[in-house]
Design a protein around this motif. Structure first.
Motif, PDB file in Angstrom:
ATOM      1  N   THR A 178      73.674  41.445   4.749  1.00 26.78           N
ATOM      2  CA  THR A 178      74.582  40.851   3.767  1.00 26.78           C
ATOM      3  C   THR A 178      75.147  41.923   2.838  1.00 26.78           C
ATOM      4  O   THR A 178      76.314  41.865   2.427  1.00 26.78           O
ATOM      5  CB  THR A 178      73.850  39.775   2.954  1.00 26.78           C
ATOM      6  OG1 THR A 178      73.345  38.772   3.846  1.00 26.78           O
ATOM      7  CG2 THR A 178      74.789  39.113   1.955  1.00 26.78           C
ATOM      8  N   ALA A 179      74.353  42.916   2.538  1.00 25.38           N
ATOM      9  CA  ALA A 179      74.779  43.968   1.617  1.00 25.38           C
ATOM     10  C   ALA A 179      75.637  45.039   2.286  1.00 25.38           C
ATOM     11  O   ALA A 179      76.504  45.642   1.633  1.00 25.38           O
ATOM     12  CB  ALA A 179      73.554  44.614   0.980  1.00 25.38           C
ATOM     13  N   THR A 180      75.420  45.296   3.571  1.00 25.08           N
ATOM     14  CA  THR A 180      76.079  46.445   4.215  1.00 25.08           C
ATOM     15  C   THR A 180      77.231  46.091   5.149  1.00 25.08           C
ATOM     16  O   THR A 180      78.184  46.867   5.274  1.00 25.08           O
ATOM     17  CB  THR A 180      75.046  47.262   5.009  1.00 25.08           C
ATOM     18  OG1 THR A 180      74.438  46.418   6.005  1.00 25.08           O
ATOM     19  CG2 THR A 180      73.966  47.817   4.086  1.00 25.08           C
ATOM     20  N   LEU A 181      77.184  44.957   5.843  1.00 33.01           N
ATOM     21  CA  LEU A 181      78.205  44.652   6.853  1.00 33.01           C
ATOM     22  C   LEU A 181      79.620  44.581   6.283  1.00 33.01           C
ATOM     23  O   LEU A 181      80.552  45.124   6.898  1.00 33.01           O
ATOM     24  CB  LEU A 181      77.857  43.360   7.591  1.00 33.01           C
ATOM     25  CG  LEU A 181      77.006  43.511   8.860  1.00 33.01           C
ATOM     26  CD1 LEU A 181      76.761  42.167   9.512  1.00 33.01           C
ATOM     27  CD2 LEU A 181      77.662  44.467   9.852  1.00 33.01           C
ATOM     28  N   PRO A 182      79.872  43.907   5.150  1.00 35.48           N
ATOM     29  CA  PRO A 182      81.260  43.872   4.639  1.00 35.48           C
ATOM     30  C   PRO A 182      81.834  45.265   4.407  1.00 35.48           C
ATOM     31  O   PRO A 182      83.006  45.520   4.712  1.00 35.48           O
ATOM     32  CB  PRO A 182      81.126  43.098   3.326  1.00 35.48           C
ATOM     33  CG  PRO A 182      79.923  42.231   3.520  1.00 35.48           C
ATOM     34  CD  PRO A 182      78.978  43.069   4.338  1.00 35.48           C
ATOM     35  N   GLY A 183      81.037  46.171   3.897  1.00 34.88           N
ATOM     36  CA  GLY A 183      81.521  47.524   3.643  1.00 34.88           C
ATOM     37  C   GLY A 183      81.784  48.312   4.911  1.00 34.88           C
ATOM     38  O   GLY A 183      82.492  49.314   4.887  1.00 34.88           O
ATOM     39  N   LEU A 184      81.223  47.857   6.039  1.00 36.85           N
ATOM     40  CA  LEU A 184      81.453  48.524   7.313  1.00 36.85           C
ATOM     41  C   LEU A 184      82.580  47.878   8.114  1.00 36.85           C
ATOM     42  O   LEU A 184      83.355  48.574   8.786  1.00 36.85           O
ATOM     43  CB  LEU A 184      80.166  48.509   8.142  1.00 36.85           C
ATOM     44  CG  LEU A 184      78.984  49.296   7.570  1.00 36.85           C
ATOM     45  CD1 LEU A 184      77.734  49.044   8.407  1.00 36.85           C
ATOM     46  CD2 LEU A 184      79.292  50.782   7.543  1.00 36.85           C
ATOM     47  N   LEU A 185      82.688  46.545   8.052  1.00 31.76           N
ATOM     48  CA  LEU A 185      83.647  45.835   8.891  1.00 31.76           C
ATOM     49  C   LEU A 185      85.061  45.861   8.312  1.00 31.76           C
ATOM     50  O   LEU A 185      86.038  45.977   9.060  1.00 31.76           O
ATOM     51  CB  LEU A 185      83.195  44.385   9.097  1.00 31.76           C
ATOM     52  CG  LEU A 185      81.899  44.203   9.892  1.00 31.76           C
ATOM     53  CD1 LEU A 185      81.540  42.724   9.977  1.00 31.76           C
ATOM     54  CD2 LEU A 185      82.038  44.793  11.293  1.00 31.76           C
ATOM     55  N   CYS A 186      85.202  45.745   6.987  1.00 31.77           N
ATOM     56  CA  CYS A 186      86.552  45.732   6.391  1.00 31.77           C
ATOM     57  C   CYS A 186      87.323  47.031   6.660  1.00 31.77           C
ATOM     58  O   CYS A 186      88.519  46.977   6.983  1.00 31.77           O
ATOM     59  CB  CYS A 186      86.455  45.443   4.895  1.00 31.77           C
ATOM     60  SG  CYS A 186      86.155  43.683   4.529  1.00 31.77           S
ATOM     61  N   PRO A 187      86.710  48.225   6.565  1.00 26.22           N
ATOM     62  CA  PRO A 187      87.447  49.449   6.932  1.00 26.22           C
ATOM     63  C   PRO A 187      87.877  49.469   8.396  1.00 26.22           C
ATOM     64  O   PRO A 187      88.942  50.002   8.725  1.00 26.22           O
ATOM     65  CB  PRO A 187      86.442  50.567   6.627  1.00 26.22           C
ATOM     66  CG  PRO A 187      85.560  50.009   5.569  1.00 26.22           C
ATOM     67  CD  PRO A 187      85.423  48.549   5.916  1.00 26.22           C
ATOM     68  N   VAL A 188      87.068  48.890   9.296  1.00 33.23           N
ATOM     69  CA  VAL A 188      87.449  48.822  10.708  1.00 33.23           C
ATOM     70  C   VAL A 188      88.687  47.949  10.878  1.00 33.23           C
ATOM     71  O   VAL A 188      89.630  48.304  11.601  1.00 33.23           O
ATOM     72  CB  VAL A 188      86.282  48.288  11.559  1.00 33.23           C
ATOM     73  CG1 VAL A 188      86.747  48.003  12.990  1.00 33.23           C
ATOM     74  CG2 VAL A 188      85.133  49.280  11.570  1.00 33.23           C
ATOM     75  N   VAL A 189      88.707  46.790  10.204  1.00 34.69           N
ATOM     76  CA  VAL A 189      89.870  45.900  10.275  1.00 34.69           C
ATOM     77  C   VAL A 189      91.101  46.599   9.707  1.00 34.69           C
ATOM     78  O   VAL A 189      92.211  46.470  10.243  1.00 34.69           O
ATOM     79  CB  VAL A 189      89.589  44.583   9.531  1.00 34.69           C
ATOM     80  CG1 VAL A 189      90.840  43.725   9.445  1.00 34.69           C
ATOM     81  CG2 VAL A 189      88.472  43.814  10.221  1.00 34.69           C
ATOM     82  N   ASP A 190      90.942  47.357   8.645  1.00 36.64           N
ATOM     83  CA  ASP A 190      92.060  48.091   8.047  1.00 36.64           C
ATOM     84  C   ASP A 190      92.649  49.088   9.043  1.00 36.64           C
ATOM     85  O   ASP A 190      93.872  49.190   9.191  1.00 36.64           O
ATOM     86  CB  ASP A 190      91.577  48.815   6.793  1.00 36.64           C
ATOM     87  CG  ASP A 190      92.713  49.552   6.096  1.00 36.64           C
ATOM     88  OD1 ASP A 190      93.536  48.877   5.440  1.00 36.64           O
ATOM     89  OD2 ASP A 190      92.789  50.790   6.211  1.00 36.64           O
ATOM     90  N   ILE A 191      91.804  49.815   9.746  1.00 37.60           N
ATOM     91  CA  ILE A 191      92.274  50.781  10.749  1.00 37.60           C
ATOM     92  C   ILE A 191      93.008  50.066  11.871  1.00 37.60           C
ATOM     93  O   ILE A 191      94.108  50.483  12.298  1.00 37.60           O
ATOM     94  CB  ILE A 191      91.087  51.593  11.310  1.00 37.60           C
ATOM     95  CG1 ILE A 191      90.497  52.502  10.224  1.00 37.60           C
ATOM     96  CG2 ILE A 191      91.522  52.416  12.524  1.00 37.60           C
ATOM     97  CD1 ILE A 191      89.225  53.200  10.644  1.00 37.60           C
ATOM     98  N   VAL A 192      92.435  48.977  12.373  1.00 33.99           N
ATOM     99  CA  VAL A 192      93.028  48.237  13.492  1.00 33.99           C
ATOM    100  C   VAL A 192      94.391  47.671  13.102  1.00 33.99           C
ATOM    101  O   VAL A 192      95.371  47.779  13.857  1.00 33.99           O
ATOM    102  CB  VAL A 192      92.072  47.113  13.947  1.00 33.99           C
ATOM    103  CG1 VAL A 192      92.786  46.153  14.893  1.00 33.99           C
ATOM    104  CG2 VAL A 192      90.844  47.699  14.623  1.00 33.99           C
ATOM    105  N   VAL A 193      94.489  47.085  11.911  1.00 34.54           N
ATOM    106  CA  VAL A 193      95.761  46.493  11.466  1.00 34.54           C
ATOM    107  C   VAL A 193      96.837  47.564  11.330  1.00 34.54           C
ATOM    108  O   VAL A 193      97.996  47.352  11.702  1.00 34.54           O
ATOM    109  CB  VAL A 193      95.548  45.738  10.142  1.00 34.54           C
ATOM    110  CG1 VAL A 193      96.891  45.389   9.495  1.00 34.54           C
ATOM    111  CG2 VAL A 193      94.748  44.467  10.390  1.00 34.54           C
ATOM    112  N   ASN A 194      96.491  48.728  10.806  1.00 38.33           N
ATOM    113  CA  ASN A 194      97.482  49.797  10.677  1.00 38.33           C
ATOM    114  C   ASN A 194      97.923  50.334  12.031  1.00 38.33           C
ATOM    115  O   ASN A 194      99.099  50.676  12.214  1.00 38.33           O
ATOM    116  CB  ASN A 194      96.918  50.927   9.815  1.00 38.33           C
ATOM    117  CG  ASN A 194      97.105  50.685   8.328  1.00 38.33           C
ATOM    118  OD1 ASN A 194      98.178  50.917   7.781  1.00 38.33           O
ATOM    119  ND2 ASN A 194      96.066  50.168   7.679  1.00 38.33           N
ATOM    120  N   LEU A 195      97.012  50.409  12.998  1.00 41.53           N
ATOM    121  CA  LEU A 195      97.403  50.830  14.342  1.00 41.53           C
ATOM    122  C   LEU A 195      98.336  49.815  14.986  1.00 41.53           C
ATOM    123  O   LEU A 195      99.322  50.187  15.642  1.00 41.53           O
ATOM    124  CB  LEU A 195      96.153  51.022  15.212  1.00 41.53           C
ATOM    125  CG  LEU A 195      95.283  52.243  14.887  1.00 41.53           C
ATOM    126  CD1 LEU A 195      94.018  52.230  15.740  1.00 41.53           C
ATOM    127  CD2 LEU A 195      96.052  53.530  15.119  1.00 41.53           C
TER     128      LEU A 195
END
Length: 390
Positions: A178-195
């Motif tokens: 709960t503490a770590t996943l949001p901080g890991l998944l949101c940057p991945v989504v940001d990269i994918v959306v920009n690509l």
């Protein structure tokens, strides 16, 4: 403006409100369903999200244990696969697009409980919601910015190979994820959306050949805008002949119709179509030589002229046959009316005799204004204009 209703979409962000007036050559309004289809294909079906999640590594999970539990250490926790990914799109008026991705993440690592080492499998349901906003319009491109990314965990299942799972391990894993996943998944989504944005912007900033006559350079004309009902954007088309000269077309305010039940509505302005038609109608003068025996009536001569076919003529005598030359006079113009399109074409008709010494004797010069019916259709993702003599 003529409206072309299509059942496909290659666009990403942007919106045009029903009352917004635009000045570009083309405009489109995109339904949320079409937007969802495009993003699902670009993010999920292409495997783009899976490839960027594949390298996801979580920090070690450490538990000191209590009076009744042994110390716990989970290391090497990494993503094995994402199952059942689903994507949905909601439009945010004046902001952009809300993107939601739901998936079940399968994680694997090594677990040490006290002195017992074991393999641990974790299945975690996640739902990621991100607001996407278009900004920084420049030279036909925009940037996308993710605002308010939220990651919510659902059901979490934990399995040890030995089957010995204490409540303390379950609580430690739940708190850490709960503490770590949001901080890991949101940057991945940001990269994918920009690509995805870079890829889809390239489809909007493209050079399209028009046979061998020239090219049309399409690009985004302004910063997109969002409404509650549909997405839209303006495109500008620069029409250029093979010599590099630009064929101008006037811009005038107009508004798109309602989207209704269509996935995409595209508006093509009359001035833009005229520039394209002027590029396509690069027809050199046609010379027809008459020889005895072809025409028995004026209607046959008229038919031969309109079909631009070489023919023979019964009124020609002697050793100096008549010649007919057909040439365009000015650029053709398309007139758009309600449920009807017409192409106006002016043709110069010259009747002359070419003497043996090479000199030319002009006998007749006419200007004919032709009106051609235009049948508009879509075939293979292309706008097709079929012409017939009115």
């Amino acid at each position: 403006m003529t409206v072309l209703k299509l059942f496909g979409i290659v666009l990403f962000c942007g919106l045009l409100s029903p009352s917004q007036e635009v000045l570009s050559g083309l405009s489109c309004a995109v339904s949320p369903e079409a937007m969802q289809n495009v993003l699902s294909k670009a993010i999920l079906q292409s495997g783009l999200l899976q490839r960027h999640l594949q390298g996801l590594v979580l920090p070690s999970i450490l538990g000191n244990g209590g009076l009744l539990s042994a110390p716990t250490s989970i290391t090497g926790l990494h993503l094995v696969r994402s199952q059942l990914p689903r994507l949905s799109v909601t439009l945010l008026s004046g902001i952009g697009v809300q993107l939601s991705i739901a998936a079940e993440l399968e994680l694997q690592g090594n677990c040490l409980v006290g002195l017992l080492s074991d393999l641990i499998d974790i299945s975690a349901a996640v739902n990621i919601t991100a607001n996407i906003k278009c900004t920084n319009f420049e030279s036909g491109t925009v940037q996308v910015v993710i605002e308010d990314c939220l990651c919510i965990l659902g059901v979490i299942k934990i399995n040890l190979l030995s089957g010995l799972l204490s409540l303390s391990v379950n609580e430690i894993v739940l708190n850490q994820l709960t503490a770590t996943l949001p901080g890991l998944l949101c940057p991945v989504v940001d990269i994918v959306v920009n690509l995805v944005n870079i890829h889809l912007m390239s489809t909007l900033n493209a050079m399209t050949p028009v046979g061998t006559a020239g090219t049309i350079h399409y690009q985004l004309a302004s910063l997109p805008f969002a409404s509650d009902l549909f997405l839209g954007l303006d495109l500008d088309g620069v029409v250029q002949d093979v010599g590099g000269s630009i064929i101008p077309h006037d811009s005038f305010p107009s508004a798109l119709p309602l989207l209704l039940d269509y996935l995409l509505v595209m508006g093509v302005r009359q001035s833009f179509l005229n520039a394209v038609v002027a590029l396509m109608f690069q027809i050199p003068p046609q010379n027809l030589t008459c020889t005895p025996g072809a025409f028995s009536s004026a209607s046959q001569l008229q038919e031969a002229i309109t079909t631009l076919a070489p023919t023979e003529c019964s009124v020609c005598h002697g050793t100096h046959p008549l010649s007919i030359q057909l040439a365009l006079a000015g650029n053709p113009l398309i007139l758009l009316e309600e449920n009807q399109a017409t192409l106006k074409l002016s043709v110069l008709i010259r009747v002359f005799v070419k003497n043996l010494d090479g000199s030319i004797l002009n006998l007749l010069l006419l200007k004919a204004d032709l009106s051609l019916n235009v049948h508009v259709s879509i075939a293979g993702g292309k706008l097709v204009l079929g012409l017939s003599l009115g």
